[in-house]
Structure formats: C-alpha cells, structure tokens
Design an enzyme around this catalytic site. Structure first.
Site, PDB file in Angstrom:
ATOM      1  N   ASP A  41      31.664  62.946  14.123  1.00  0.00           N
ATOM      2  CA  ASP A  41      31.112  62.648  12.812  1.00  0.00           C
ATOM      3  C   ASP A  41      30.857  63.989  12.112  1.00  0.00           C
ATOM      4  OD1 ASP A  41      30.174  61.351  10.595  1.00  0.00           O
ATOM      5  OD2 ASP A  41      28.794  60.043  11.665  1.00  0.00           O
TER       6      ASP A  41
HETATM    7  C1  NOJ Z   1      28.994  60.445   8.124  1.00  0.00           C
HETATM    8  C2  NOJ Z   1      28.846  59.015   8.543  1.00  0.00           C
HETATM    9  O1  NOJ Z   1      27.932  58.931   9.625  1.00  0.00           O
HETATM   10  C3  NOJ Z   1      30.141  58.354   8.954  1.00  0.00           C
HETATM   11  O2  NOJ Z   1      29.912  56.984   9.122  1.00  0.00           O
HETATM   12  C4  NOJ Z   1      31.206  58.611   7.949  1.00  0.00           C
HETATM   13  O3  NOJ Z   1      32.406  57.966   8.349  1.00  0.00           O
HETATM   14  C5  NOJ Z   1      31.415  60.111   7.810  1.00  0.00           C
HETATM   15  N1  NOJ Z   1      30.181  60.733   7.374  1.00  0.00           N
HETATM   16  C6  NOJ Z   1      32.524  60.439   6.815  1.00  0.00           C
HETATM   17  O4  NOJ Z   1      32.140  60.112   5.546  1.00  0.00           O
END
Ligand code: NOJ
Length: 719
Positions: free
Chosen positions: A262
């Site tokens: 993430d």
């Molecule tokens: C952070 C989020 O936790 C995740 O769900 C998301 O896919 C990514 N950012 C990319 O935007």
C-alpha cells in the site's frame, strides 16, 4: 525464450528496480524542477523515473496517453506503463458503496455494477483496479467499513468472488475488463479501537478462521494482484511480513500474481519501529516476495547496493519483474501501450442511460428499511412533502468515487420532486452536515415549521462522503446533537416523518430510534440515490436488502458482531441487568439492528426449522427447511438465512455463523418451503493442530430472518 524472458534479459538491475516501483502519474510527466523536489524526498532521478513500471492515479484517457508518450520517449527499454486506480464502486457513474452492495445480498447485482465500472474505467485508460477490498469489519468506528461488504466472512467471500468476476470478466467486449487487486492483506479491518492504520494483534486461529478466508477466496477466484496492508500484525508490519506473504500467500495458497504494497507502507516500517531506515526496510522488503513498492523508494534506492553486496541476487528481482511483465502482457499493454483508452467511447459510456438504470436499481436493492411504524410507503396522492436535512439536496456518492461527481447525482429532493412535482415540496436545511455542532435553533425551527405545514416530512441525515473512508474513523458514530434535535422537533409536528440515512458504516441510533416512525438507510447510494429513495418511499419498489453489519445502540458497544463467542457467564435473554453476568449496566449487549435485519412492505411468518434427520453421518448431508408465509398485503421478498452453531468445540465456535441464504418472492397469502442442504464442509473449522475439518457432536441450525432471532433445530455429526 518467451517475450517476457527476452525483455528481462535486456534489463539492467536499476531498470528492474524501477519496474518494481510505482509512482503517481503526475511524477512521470513532472518537470525537472519537480523532479529535484522529488529527489530530495525519494532520492529519485530522471533516469529512475523514466524506467518505472506502473503508475497510479491520473485524470483521464487523454492524460493517460500523454503520460505514456512521455514515458515511452524517455524510457530506455520502451516498456509501456501499466495504469492502476481505485475503481471501487463505479467510475464516472457511481454505484452504491461496497457496504451497500453487501447489503443487497445479491452477487449478480455486484457483478453487474463491477462490470459496468470496468467498462467506463478501461475506456478512460485504466487497466488495473485496486479492488476488491475484503477486510472483515467488526468495528463500525473504522472509516473503511464503507469499502467492505461487511462483518461476515461467508458473505465477504461471495462478494469478493462476485467483484472479481464482474470487474475482470463481466464484459464480453475485448479490452473492457480490468485486472483486479485484493486488499488489504492482512487483517487491516481489525485495527485497534477502529482507528485507521492502527495495530492489529490477533491469534492465528482468529486470523485463519475469520479474517483470511476472503483474501483466499479472491486468490481462488483468480485475482491478479494482492495489496499488503498498513497495519502491524502481531508486531510485524504486514508490508514486510514473511509469514503472511511468503508462507501463507505464496506457498500455502500458491499465489503467483503480483504483490504490491500500500501507499508508502515500506517506508512506514521506520515509523512503526520495525526498521531503522529505508535501507534496513529494503533488506526486509526483499525478504518478502513483494513485487511492487507503491509510492516509496526503498527498492529503487537501495536495491543496487544490496545486489552488489550479495545480500540479494538478481533472480529475486527477475521473479518480481516477471510477474509484473506477465500482468502487462495479460492485459495487452505489451502490444498496445494505450490499452483500451478511447475518449469518444468514454464520453458515450459515462452516465449513460443503461449505466444509470443499473445504478438506480442497485441503490434500491442496497437500501435497508430499519424501522417502519406503518408510515411507508407514502401515497403519491399525498399533498405536500417537506424535504429536510443537510443531505436533502446533495448527491451522495460516497468516498472512493473516482471520477464521479456529486453534482451529477440525483439528490433525494430531486428524486421526490420527479414524482410529486416541485410545487408540492418544501425544503429546509434543518441542521449542518458534518460538524458535531450545537444545534442551530433557528434552522430547526424553520424545519419544524415546514414539516408542520406538510403531510409528510423526509429527513435526510447521517454522514457525508468525508465522514467515512480512508483515514475517517470516528469515536462517536451517532447522529449529531443537531440532527437528533431536528428529528424530535419535526416528528413532534408531523407524524409521517421518514428518516433517510446516508452512512458509510453502521450508525449508533439508540438515542433516537424511538423519536421517528421510519428509519431507512441508503448508505452512500451513488449517482441515482435520490431516484432510488423516491422509488422506495412511494412504494414503486420494495425493500429487499438486509444489514451486512450490526447496528449498535451506542458507539461504545464497538466492536460488535453477530458471530461472537459465548462467555462463561452469558446473560439471559431479557432486558434486566445481572450482577456477575457478562453484560452492561446501562445498555444491552446486542445490537439495535441485527446483522441480516431488513424490513419490507409486507410481513412474513417463518416456521421453526425442520431437519431431514437428527443425525449426519460423516460424508453425508442433511436438509434443513423452513415454511415461509407472506402474511402481509403485498408481494414481497424474504431472505431466509441459514446459521449453524457447533455447540462444543476446541477452540470454541461462535454462537452462530451464516452458512447460506436464499431469496423467495411471495404474493400475499402465499407460502413456500425453503430448504438448504447442510454438508460436512459447512461444519469445518481450523483445529489447534493446524488441520481443518468438522468434529463429531451436536450442532444447532437456525433458518431465521437475521443473525440474532429465531429458534434452532439440532442434529449430531457422527463419524
Ligand atoms: C491507500 C489505500 O489504503 C488503498 O486502499 C489504495 O488502493 C491506495 N492508497 C491507492 O490509492
């Protein structure tokens, strides 16, 4: 040697490390000055950026093509970028939030919405969506409940599969499907105190039994990528957790697709206190079979040194690059760097009549009627209706709404107006939306005046898009004081008061539930929310959805979920407080509205469940049945839910667990038998010795209308 292997052979180690790095789209086309800024933070230079493999976030097909052109002009190996985005519950046309789709208990509907979202997204240049989010949610304070399909593992597994099928196979036209990415691995939804990004600490049993199955279901359904999560899991950041990534995901489950972190989560291992700096983190990260680092520079900055000093070997990089290139090849990017981007088609698809119609249907089928003291449905012959509340005139599309625009969505005011005509409506704001402010006596008085002169009052309350979703956890999940006062003031002067809630999580309604005759939740319903609300309020359509999460009386009951364990001192089923029993002095233990609860415009009688035998021999099956009768005045659909309890087990099993559900539509007076086949695998669980199976003994079977009510029949499993 295949195409991918040939490409890998021609890549330098630095190019491989760049391929394993994901940046925001804007970085690729950044000016030199911007790169200098980036370099300070990330330690990147133009050469690194020119070779990155994938991007996330960009505005549209035109920008996608511009980014790709810049990249191909600068990149030494001319490998096209792959474009990823959070296409969660729609793209430009926005469907209900996943929690709402979970409430539909309808996997075909979920497939349809996912497929249409993929159609719009691919036309705008996206190839991969960071969906489905399958985190099990038991604590409504957590903002990200809105992205999940709820508190039940079985339902989440079905919904994970449906989303993957819809997004990745739902469209017959070539290029119109998206690759998918399940997230957030692992157990992100169990953040302590419901605070986003917070610590998770749980037994291996709980992890395997309740939290892991939906990720596993996604892997089994052919998901292309897995995103690791931000949280610590039992003291180790999930982003660099060798046990969950290498041992469970890669070895046990055989996942050979792409693992991505993430956003910045490698680097965050420093803040966790698990690595001392980004180089230390890079070492730990390379020990996991993670392929793409999203928005942090550990791989790219330190990989070369780790390679030169023999800490890692080039085959480690090749494995990751191979997985990334395989995905690029699978989605067709190695043949056509623009994918299926098509501006003209995008313009045609966005908010098309077909997409809007599905959206309206989905919003109807996601809305849950919580309480109805005979006020709904309203007659279309009604005189005047007061439409009141901070959300009455807003499009409620929710968090993660991609290219969706609230101003393109139908508000409740617009939806009601389309049925009655604007001259029969009066509007008052009544309260402010987001802020937990002291009541505004003037606004409330205006709303009560409007309501007293009307034949019904529709109050649109609850949460805005910014009150749930990533980072938006809440301690207090009740309505604001002003909203509560507003409900009381309006229902005091108008007995036909309908509270329409918008919410990205379960709300605590214990302090207000007796103050109005009707409460319904639309969740965040998307582009056609207001039309759907009107369809339901006037009875053009009936409610069919059920709660995928328990609604507490009070925020402090969280975490709250139906498939809990019995304590050694369970409380008798009455309203009293018992000393030395597990209960509260001031509130009930259980929910105000149970998991699986949902009313409609008719009523059903459920008989006691009946079993075809009181003994199941190992390998055999038994049938559980219930008689359901429509004892109301209109046709309606019941959702009988099959729950099972393993009465004695080690470790102990929950008081009941969902193992199936079915939908039956019955005319007034009509009755039918609904049967479920119970098989031994429905009784299986993870045993302390690591095995998975069913043990001999007694089982209780419920076929009930929700996760708390009903009586059970018993059988014994004999081996
Ligand atoms: C952070 C989020 O936790 C995740 O769900 C998301 O896919 C990514 N950012 C990319 O935007």
């Amino acid at each position: 040697m295949n195409n991918v292997e040939k490409i890998i052979e021609g890549m330098t180690p630095l190019q491989k490390l760049s391929e394993m790095t994901q940046l925001n789209g804007a970085f690729v086309s950044a000016s030199d000055a911007e790169i200098t800024g980036l370099a300070a933070d990330f330690g990147l230079n133009r050469e690194n950026i020119a070779s990155i493999g994938t991007v996330l976030n960009f505005t549209d097909a035109k920008e996608m093509k511009r980014i790709q052109d810049t990249h191909l002009a600068e990149s030494p190996n001319k490998l096209p970028l792959l474009f990823m985005m959070d296409v969660i519950h729609g793209y430009r046309t926005i469907y209900p939030i996943p929690l709402g789709l979970g409430a539909s208990f309808d996997t075909e509907l979920v497939k349809k919405c996912s497929a249409l979202a993929a159609r719009e997204a691919t036309a705008d240049g996206v190839q991969v969506t960071f969906t489905p989010m399958v985190d099990l949610v038991r604590d409504a304070r957590w903002g990200r409940c809105m992205e999940s399909t709820g508190e039940d593992t079985y339902l989440n597994c079905l919904m994970a599969r449906a989303q993957i099928e819809g997004f990745s196979k739902g469209n017959p036209e070539p290029g119109r499907n998206l690759a998918t990415c399940v997230k957030h691995y692992a157990a992100y939804g169990a953040a302590e105190a419901g605070r986003d990004y917070n610590t998770v600490d749980m037994s291996e049993h709980t992890l395997r039994e309740y939290y892991l199955p939906a990720y596993r279901a996604a892997v089994d359904a052919g998901v292309d990528m897995v995103m690791t999560s931000f949280n610590l899991l039992n003291g180790v950041p999930a982003a660099v957790n060798k046990w969950t990534i290498n041992d469970i995901l890669r070895k046990e489950w055989g996942f050979d697709g792409v693992v991505i972190t993430d956003y910045n989560s490698f680097r965050e291992t420093v803040a966790h206190g698990y690595s001392k700096d980004t180089e230390h983190c890079a070492r730990l990260a390379f020990e996991t079979e993670t392929d793409i680092e999203m928005m942090s520079p550990c791989f790219i900055k330190h990989g070369k040194k780790l390679l030169d000093t023999g800490v890692i070997d080039e085959e480690r990089l090749n494995r990751s690059v191979r997985r990334i290139l395989d995905l690029k090849e699978k989605v067709g990017m190695l043949d056509n760097p623009y994918g299926a981007a098509d501006e003209a088609l995008a313009a045609e698809l966005f908010l098309s009549d077909e997409h809007r119609a599905v959206c309206r249907d989905a919003a109807v089928r996601s809305a849950v009627l919580l309480k109805n003291d005979g006020v709904l449905p309203l007659s279309e012959d009604i005189g005047k209706v007061a439409v009141i509340g901070p959300h009455a005139k807003s499009g409620m599309i929710g968090f993660w709404s991609c290219r969706g625009r609230a101003d393109e969505a139908v508000s409740v005011y617009d939806g009601i107006s389309a049925v009655l005509g604007e001259d029969r409506l009066v509007y008052a704001k009544g309260a402010n939306g987001e802020v937990r402010e002291k009541s505004d006596a003037v606004m409330i008085k205006e709303a009560a005046d409007a309501a007293s002169a009307a034949d019904a009052a529709i109050l649109c309350l609850g949460e805005t898009a910014k009150m749930s979703g990533e980072g938006n956890s809440r301690v207090d999940i009740s309505l604001t004081d002003a909203e509560v006062e507003l409900i009381r003031a309006v229902s005091a002067v108008n007995k036909n008061t309908v509270v329409v809630l918008f919410n990205g999580r379960a709300l605590a309604l214990g302090n207000v539930i007796d103050d109005a005759p009707v409460f319904m939740t639309m969740w965040q319903p998307g582009t056609e929310g207001g039309s759907a609300a009107a369809d339901l309020i006037f009875g053009r359509r009936d409610f069919t959805a059920r709660l995928p999460v328990s609604f507490p009386y009070h925020s402090a009951q969280c975490p709250l979920y139906y498939n809990r364990m019995s304590t050694g001192r369970p409380k008798p089923k009455d309203d009293k407080h018992y000393m030395y029993k597990s209960n509260y002095i001031d509130y009930p233990n259980g929910p105000l509205f149970a998991f699986g609860h949902g009313l409609c415009y008719t009523e059903f009688e459920f008989s006691e469940p009946v079993l075809s035998s009181s003994v199941m021999h190992t390998g055999g099956t038994i049938e559980a049945s219930v008689r359901i009768k429509n004892v109301g005045k209109r046709e309606g659909s019941a959702l009988p839910q099959l729950y099972i309890r393993d009465v004695v087990a080690c470790p102990v099993r929950p008081v009941r667990e969902l193992r199936g559900f079915s939908r039956v539509t019955l005319k007034p007076g009509e009755e039918t038998t609904v049967s479920f086949e119970i098989t031994e695998d429905m009784l299986a669980f993870h045993r302390p010795d690591g095995s998975f199976g069913a043990d001999e003994g007694e089982f209780h079977v419920y076929i009930s209308r929700d996760g708390e009510s009903g009586s059970y029949a018993e059988f014994e499993l004999v081996k």
